[in-house]
Design a protein around this motif. Structure first.
Motif, mmCIF file in Angstrom:
data_model
loop_
_atom_site.group_PDB
_atom_site.id
_atom_site.type_symbol
_atom_site.label_atom_id
_atom_site.label_comp_id
_atom_site.label_asym_id
_atom_site.label_seq_id
_atom_site.Cartn_x
_atom_site.Cartn_y
_atom_site.Cartn_z
ATOM 1 N N UNK A 96 0.829 -1.205 0.000
ATOM 2 C CA UNK A 96 0.000 0.000 0.000
ATOM 3 C C UNK A 96 0.865 1.257 0.000
ATOM 4 N N UNK A 97 1.930 1.262 0.766
ATOM 5 C CA UNK A 97 2.805 2.444 0.803
ATOM 6 C C UNK A 97 3.453 2.696 -0.554
ATOM 7 N N UNK A 98 3.594 1.650 -1.362
ATOM 8 C CA UNK A 98 4.268 1.774 -2.650
ATOM 9 C C UNK A 98 3.327 2.161 -3.784
ATOM 10 N N UNK A 99 2.027 2.306 -3.513
ATOM 11 C CA UNK A 99 1.074 2.655 -4.562
ATOM 12 C C UNK A 99 1.373 4.061 -5.088
ATOM 13 N N UNK A 100 1.348 4.200 -6.387
ATOM 14 C CA UNK A 100 1.628 5.490 -7.025
ATOM 15 C C UNK A 100 0.588 6.531 -6.620
ATOM 16 N N UNK A 101 1.012 7.787 -6.407
ATOM 17 C CA UNK A 101 0.069 8.837 -6.016
ATOM 18 C C UNK A 101 -1.039 9.078 -7.032
ATOM 19 N N UNK A 102 -0.834 8.660 -8.300
ATOM 20 C CA UNK A 102 -1.877 8.896 -9.289
ATOM 21 C C UNK A 102 -2.945 7.801 -9.290
ATOM 22 N N UNK A 103 -2.834 6.830 -8.388
ATOM 23 C CA UNK A 103 -3.850 5.789 -8.242
ATOM 24 C C UNK A 103 -4.570 6.027 -6.929
ATOM 25 N N UNK A 104 -5.751 6.632 -6.952
ATOM 26 C CA UNK A 104 -6.382 7.097 -5.715
ATOM 27 C C UNK A 104 -7.067 6.034 -4.879
ATOM 28 N N UNK A 105 -7.203 4.817 -5.417
ATOM 29 C CA UNK A 105 -7.883 3.810 -4.617
ATOM 30 C C UNK A 105 -7.567 2.419 -5.164
ATOM 31 N N UNK A 106 -7.984 1.416 -4.408
ATOM 32 C CA UNK A 106 -7.763 0.056 -4.855
ATOM 33 C C UNK A 106 -8.165 -0.948 -3.798
ATOM 34 N N UNK A 107 -7.675 -2.175 -3.969
ATOM 35 C CA UNK A 107 -7.996 -3.266 -3.042
ATOM 36 C C UNK A 107 -6.950 -4.358 -3.207
ATOM 37 N N UNK A 108 -7.029 -5.382 -2.359
ATOM 38 C CA UNK A 108 -6.104 -6.501 -2.395
ATOM 39 C C UNK A 108 -6.800 -7.749 -2.947
ATOM 40 N N UNK A 109 -5.997 -8.631 -3.530
ATOM 41 C CA UNK A 109 -6.485 -9.975 -3.766
ATOM 42 C C UNK A 109 -6.788 -10.617 -2.412
ATOM 43 N N UNK A 110 -7.677 -11.602 -2.414
ATOM 44 C CA UNK A 110 -8.024 -12.277 -1.166
ATOM 45 C C UNK A 110 -7.781 -13.775 -1.282
ATOM 46 N N UNK A 111 -7.669 -14.394 -0.127
ATOM 47 C CA UNK A 111 -7.752 -15.848 -0.027
ATOM 48 C C UNK A 111 -8.638 -16.152 1.186
ATOM 49 N N UNK A 112 -9.465 -17.148 1.065
ATOM 50 C CA UNK A 112 -10.339 -17.527 2.166
ATOM 51 C C UNK A 112 -9.598 -18.436 3.130
ATOM 52 N N UNK A 113 -9.880 -18.273 4.409
ATOM 53 C CA UNK A 113 -9.253 -19.111 5.425
ATOM 54 C C UNK A 113 -9.737 -20.553 5.284
ATOM 55 N N UNK A 114 -8.949 -21.470 5.806
ATOM 56 C CA UNK A 114 -9.353 -22.865 5.786
ATOM 57 C C UNK A 114 -8.744 -23.630 4.632
ATOM 58 N N UNK A 115 -8.806 -24.935 4.764
ATOM 59 C CA UNK A 115 -8.257 -25.818 3.750
ATOM 60 C C UNK A 115 -9.333 -26.175 2.722
ATOM 61 N N UNK A 130 -13.317 -9.062 -9.652
ATOM 62 C CA UNK A 130 -12.974 -7.684 -9.308
ATOM 63 C C UNK A 130 -12.090 -7.047 -10.365
ATOM 64 N N UNK A 131 -11.132 -7.798 -10.895
ATOM 65 C CA UNK A 131 -10.259 -7.250 -11.941
ATOM 66 C C UNK A 131 -11.042 -6.915 -13.200
ATOM 67 N N UNK A 132 -11.992 -7.754 -13.543
ATOM 68 C CA UNK A 132 -12.765 -7.533 -14.765
ATOM 69 C C UNK A 132 -13.750 -6.377 -14.597
ATOM 70 N N UNK A 133 -14.373 -6.297 -13.429
ATOM 71 C CA UNK A 133 -15.445 -5.321 -13.218
ATOM 72 C C UNK A 133 -14.963 -3.980 -12.680
ATOM 73 N N UNK A 134 -13.788 -3.957 -12.044
ATOM 74 C CA UNK A 134 -13.347 -2.733 -11.388
ATOM 75 C C UNK A 134 -14.116 -2.432 -10.125
ATOM 76 N N UNK A 135 -14.788 -3.442 -9.568
ATOM 77 C CA UNK A 135 -15.570 -3.296 -8.343
ATOM 78 C C UNK A 135 -14.869 -4.050 -7.223
ATOM 79 N N UNK A 136 -14.743 -3.407 -6.076
ATOM 80 C CA UNK A 136 -14.121 -4.033 -4.908
ATOM 81 C C UNK A 136 -15.159 -4.234 -3.820
#
Length: 226
Positions: A96-115, A130-136
């Motif tokens: 997050x600290x490395x995100x460029x100042x010209x990118x005002x928002x975003x999100x992380x990939x996720x993984x669900x807990x458990x096996x 999320x990547x296809x839709x631009x919705x987080x």
């Protein structure tokens, strides 16, 4: 280096906070903040929050209302909205600290807990959608530049789909930055209600929301209220 204000909305999440908050507090830089916003818990959520957080704000229940209240107190460059059942690591804050100042928002990939392969598949599909839709969604750890968030008026005061509503407004300005470090989020809802049933419910509710359904009615259906 951009400062980060983490905002954690909670309602009766003492058990999760006992694990989350000490870990988060150990990852913060001096200029960072950790805000917990309680929506009327009857357990020890507030007590735990006061031990570890920069501050604990108490509001009426409602995730959007709670996150807006936390954002109003925050002073960091980034607002990072984290659910109590997520498990952030040092890599997430570094990314997050490395995100460029010209990118005002975003999100992380996720993984669900458990096996199990099904949980890995669900997490992968969430990231792809999320990547296809631009919705987080909230469990992806949405982050927004604080000034941009405030200029938009924050989250819409609605009981469900507030994350999608914010994403739609932000997406008009810039496509989200999708960060690769996978943020672990709890699979408890999928476990409690059944994986395929939960997937079907979520897609059906999102479809109805895009068709103009009332978020209040969708909230009742999501939580099984009558």
């Amino acid at each position: 280096m951009a400062s980060i204000s983490i905002v954690v909305p909670v309602l009766n999440e003492a058990a999760n906070l006992r694990e989350l908050l000490p870990a988060l507090a150990g990852l913060l830089m001096p200029e960072d903040e950790l805000w917990v916003v309680d929506g009327g818990s009857t357990d020890d959520s507030v007590l735990v929050a006061r031990q570890w957080a920069t501050g604990c704000v108490r509001t009426a229940p409602g995730r959007a209302r709670q996150m807006n209240a936390g954002a109003a107190e925050a002073r960091g460059h980034w607002l990072w909205f984290v659910h109590a059942d997520c498990r952030p690591e040092r890599a997430h804050l570094q990314a997050l600290r490395a995100v460029s100042p010209d990118r005002p928002w975003g999100r992380f990939d996720v993984r669900l807990s458990g096996e199990g392969g099904l949980f890995r598949l669900i997490g992968g599909l969430i990231n792809l959608r999320s990547r296809i839709s631009g919705i987080a969604t909230g469990d992806q750890g949405i982050f927004v530049q604080r000034q941009r968030f405030l200029a938009l008026g924050g989250f819409a005061d609605q009981p469900l789909m507030e994350d999608i509503a914010l994403s739609l407004r932000l997406r008009k300005q810039r496509w989200p930055r999708c960060l690769r470090p996978r943020l672990q989020t709890s699979s408890r809802r999928w476990r409690q209600h059944g994986s395929w049933r939960t997937i079907w419910l979520m897609w059906r509710l999102r479809w109805r929301y895009w068709r103009g359904a009332d978020p209040v009615a969708l909230h009742r259906e999501y939580y099984g209220e009558h």
